[in-house]
Design an enzyme around this catalytic site. Structure first.
Site, mmCIF file in Angstrom:
data_model
loop_
_atom_site.group_PDB
_atom_site.id
_atom_site.type_symbol
_atom_site.label_atom_id
_atom_site.label_comp_id
_atom_site.label_asym_id
_atom_site.label_seq_id
_atom_site.Cartn_x
_atom_site.Cartn_y
_atom_site.Cartn_z
ATOM 1 N N PRO A 2 0.795 -1.209 0.000
ATOM 2 C CA PRO A 2 0.000 0.000 0.000
ATOM 3 C C PRO A 2 0.830 1.261 0.000
ATOM 4 O O PRO A 2 1.778 1.398 0.762
ATOM 5 C CB PRO A 2 -0.791 -0.106 1.299
ATOM 6 C CG PRO A 2 -0.242 -1.285 2.038
ATOM 7 C CD PRO A 2 1.001 -1.702 1.360
ATOM 8 N N GLU A 3 0.462 2.164 -0.855
ATOM 9 C CA GLU A 3 0.978 3.525 -0.789
ATOM 10 C C GLU A 3 -0.116 4.365 -0.146
ATOM 11 O O GLU A 3 -1.101 3.822 0.345
ATOM 12 C CB GLU A 3 1.354 4.023 -2.186
ATOM 13 C CG GLU A 3 2.402 3.123 -2.828
ATOM 14 C CD GLU A 3 2.887 3.625 -4.188
ATOM 15 O OE1 GLU A 3 3.015 4.842 -4.361
ATOM 16 O OE2 GLU A 3 3.129 2.785 -5.067
#
Length: 270
Positions: A2-3
Site C-alpha cells: 500500500p501507498e
DNA sequence: CGCGACTCCTGCCGGC
DNA sequence: TGCCGGCAGGAGTCGC
C-alpha cells in the site's frame, strides 16, 4: 503493497465499522512483525473505546480512550472486518474483537508491517521526522524546489524519501513523473523550479484520483470493504513495460533505481 | 548530512 | 508437471 491511496482506502473502509466501538479483546497470533509486538498491547487495549481513525503518511492511527495504535501495512498488510469466530488464516496476525460482534483483522504475509502503541503518536520516532502530507497546502512546488537544492540523488528517489514528502511510493512516483514530463533519472538538484510546480501538482492529482478509485490493486490489495482498487486502469507507465505510451506511442521502458523498478516514457519525460 | 546498499519475509510467476 | 530464480506496492539501518 500500500501507498498513501491504499492506506487511505483502508482507513475509510474500516472507520465506520470500528469508530465508537469498544475493544473487548486483542488477540496476537504472531508477534514477529517488522518489530516484535510489545507484550503488553493486549492489556493496554482491552476495554478501550475507538475515538478516531486517522492516517499520517502510510501509518494508520487508531486513537482510543487509552493509547493510539500506530499501524503500518508494509508491503503486504491488509485490514478487514470479519464476524467473531471466523477462522483465522495462517497470516492473520492480529485480531481486535469489538463489542459490536465484529472483528478487525490484520493480515500480513511478509510481516513487513508494524504495530505500536503510543500516547503521543506524532512524537513517536517513526513519525516525528516525516515530511509534509502531499495533499496538504504546505506541500507545493516551492517547497520541493527549496528542499532539492544541492541534492545529487535522482528526482524519483527524492520524491520517495519520506523525510521530503510522505506517501509517494513506487507506483505513484513513476506515475507522477510521467504526468509532470520529468525524466526519473534527472538529479533532484538540477531540476528547474517550474518543473517542481508541475511535479507537486502531478503528485496531488495522481494521489487524489487514486484515492477516488479506491487505490491500485496489482495483485492482492483489497480495501476494508473487500473491494479491489480500480486505479490500475489509469496507470500510464507503472507495470506497462513493453506497452505503448498512450500519449506518443513510444514503448514504455523500465530500469532499476535504488533497488526499485522505475517505468517511464523516453520521449514524454525529459 | 547525503547517499547507496542491504535487510527483513512470503508468495507468485515465468522459464526451463 | 516441477523446480528455481527473480521480483514484489516499504523503509529502517549501516557504512562510507
Amino acid at each position: 503493497m500500500p501507498e498513501l491511496p491504499e492506506v487511505e482506502t483502508s482507513r475509510r473502509g474500516i472507520e465506520p465499522w470500528i469508530l465508537h466501538t469498544t475493544i473487548n479483546k486483542v488477540v496476537v497470533r504472531d508477534r514477529r512483525l517488522r518489530w516484535p509486538v510489545a507484550k503488553d498491547v493486549e492489556r493496554r487495549l482491552q476495554g478501550q473505546i475507538v475515538e478516531a481513525v486517522d492516517r499520517r503518511a502510510k501509518y494508520l492511527l487508531i486513537r482510543t480512550s487509552g493509547d493510539t495504535i500506530i499501524l503500518h501495512l508494509g508491503m503486504t498488510g491488509s485490514l478487514f472486518i470479519v464476524d467473531q469466530g471466523a477462522p483465522a488464516g495462517i497470516h492473520d496476525h492480529l485480531d481486535f474483537e469489538l463489542d459490536s460482534g465484529k472483528v478487525l483483522r490484520f493480515r500480513d504475509p511478509r510481516r513487513f508491517g508494524s504495530f505500536h502503541l503510543s500516547s503521543k503518536p506524532l512524537a513517536h520516532p517513526l513519525l516525528s521526522k516525516l515530511g509534509p502530507e502531499p495533499l496538504g497546502d504546505e506541500f507545493n512546488g516551492t517547497y520541493l524546489w527549496r528542499k532539492s537544492r544541492g541534492r545529487t540523488v535522482s528526482i524519483k528517489q527524492f520524491i520517495m524519501n519520506a523525510q521530503i514528502v510522505v506517501g509517494v511510493g513506487n507506483i505513484y512516483a513513476s506515475e507522477s513523473l510521467f504526468l509532470a514530463g520529468i525524466n526519473p533519472k534527472r538529479a533532484a538538484g538540477r531540476t528547474a523550479r517550474h518543473r517542481y510546480d508541475a511535479l507537486a501538482d502531478a503528485i496531488k492529482d495522481i494521489l487524489s484520483r487514486a484515492i477516488k478509485a479506491g487505490g491500485t490493486t496489482l495483485r492482492d490489495f483489497y480495501g476494508g470493504d473487500g473491494e479491489p482498487g480500480y486505479f490500475k486502469q489509469q496507470l500510464e507507465v507503472y507495470d506497462r513495460e513493453g506497452e505503448h505510451c498512450r500519449c506518443c506511442n513510444t514503448i514504455i521502458r523500465s530500469f532499476v533505481q535504488g533497488q526499485r523498478s522505475t517505468y517511464y516514457c523516453k520521449s514524454c519525460q525529459t
